[in-house]
Design an enzyme around this catalytic site. Structure first.
Site, mmCIF file in Angstrom:
data_model
loop_
_atom_site.group_PDB
_atom_site.id
_atom_site.type_symbol
_atom_site.label_atom_id
_atom_site.label_comp_id
_atom_site.label_asym_id
_atom_site.label_seq_id
_atom_site.Cartn_x
_atom_site.Cartn_y
_atom_site.Cartn_z
ATOM 1 N N SER A 1 0.842 -1.189 0.000
ATOM 2 C CA SER A 1 0.000 0.000 0.000
ATOM 3 C C SER A 1 0.881 1.244 0.000
ATOM 4 O O SER A 1 2.020 1.209 0.497
ATOM 5 C CB SER A 1 -0.896 0.027 1.243
ATOM 6 O OG SER A 1 -1.591 1.256 1.350
ATOM 7 N N TYR B 1 -2.820 0.080 10.384
ATOM 8 C CA TYR B 1 -2.835 -0.590 9.081
ATOM 9 C C TYR B 1 -1.592 -0.185 8.290
ATOM 10 O O TYR B 1 -0.920 -1.019 7.691
ATOM 11 C CB TYR B 1 -4.093 -0.212 8.309
ATOM 12 C CG TYR B 1 -4.054 -0.604 6.848
ATOM 13 C CD1 TYR B 1 -4.276 -1.925 6.462
ATOM 14 C CD2 TYR B 1 -3.782 0.341 5.855
ATOM 15 C CE1 TYR B 1 -4.227 -2.290 5.119
ATOM 16 C CE2 TYR B 1 -3.730 -0.018 4.522
ATOM 17 C CZ TYR B 1 -3.956 -1.325 4.156
ATOM 18 O OH TYR B 1 -3.908 -1.692 2.829
#
Length: 233
Positions: free
Chosen positions: A138, A150
């Site tokens: 990501s 995250y």
């Protein structure tokens, strides 16, 4: 199809994983997808018309026995393994200072341990085919967000990609980290709404994966960061 390449995609029943599977099937490859939900996997196979080159396997990407079983099943059914795509992952969409720790363990295990387990389970087969490991990371694994746990898991995936590359490159195995920016997928379902601005599609991220896999022999594309135009972070 008996000699066509074979890919194993974790979290392949929806979102980016499903898009990658569709692209690879369309290119004539054989593909196995894993996921926790049997119904979702069956729905995906039905949507594609139950193609002979698709194998769906229910299992938890963070449990080694499940991952090892998936690899063994792929080898038994298709006879080889050329690519693994560690796509399974999710976000709790909270922060270290104000979030609910109840969801963090599962997120860390799925996002960080899961890719490592897939590498461990598949590396012997990938050595034989001089295949490729694809880790779906990501942008959050490059740009810190305030309190973003995250993001911390994706920083770990960024590090895992390079650590792995440095070991497996001597065996002829390639490693690619695909780091998407904001993408319209079920990832945002638990968030409650889509983020503002232009979003990428899962198919656009899948195109990046297929591009990396399609490089000539001897070329190892290692890191691909893909943002929608207008995403500031």
């Amino acid at each position: 199809m008996t000699d066509s390449p074979v890919a194993l995609v974790t979290g392949g029943g929806s979102g980016i994983g499903a898009a990658v599977a569709r692209r690879l099937l369309g290119a004539g490859q054989r593909v196995a997808v894993t996921g926790r939900g049997t119904g979702r996997l069956r729905g995906f196979a039905k949507e594609l018309g139950e193609p002979a080159g698709l194998l769906t396997l229910t299992g938890n990407a963070a449990v080694y026995d499940d991952v090892r079983s998936a690899v063994d099943t792929v080898l038994a059914e298709f006879g080889r393994l050329d690519t693994v795509v560690a796509n399974a992952g999710f976000a709790t969409h909270d922060s270290v200072a104000e979030g609910d720790p109840a969801g963090w363990t599962e997120m860390v295990l799925t996002n960080v341990l899961g890719p490592a387990l897939l590498i461990r389970a598949s590396i012997d087969a990938l050595k034989e085919t001089r295949g490729r490991i694809v880790l779906v990371g990501s942008v959050a694994g490059f740009v810190p967000g305030p309190g973003n746990i995250y993001g911390a898991t994706k920083w770990a995936v960024t590090g895992l990609a390079e650590n792995t590359r440095r070991q497996v490159t001597e065996w002829g195995v390639g490693v690619t980290l695909i780091a998407p920016g904001r993408t319209r997928t079920p990832f945002w379902d638990s968030y409650g709404s889509l983020p503002p601005g232009h979003l990428l599609t899962a198919d656009q991220i899948a195109d990046s994966v297929v591009w990396a896999l399609g490089q000539p022999a001897g070329v190892d594309v290692n890191t691909v960061v893909v943002r929608p135009v207008g995403q500031p972070n």
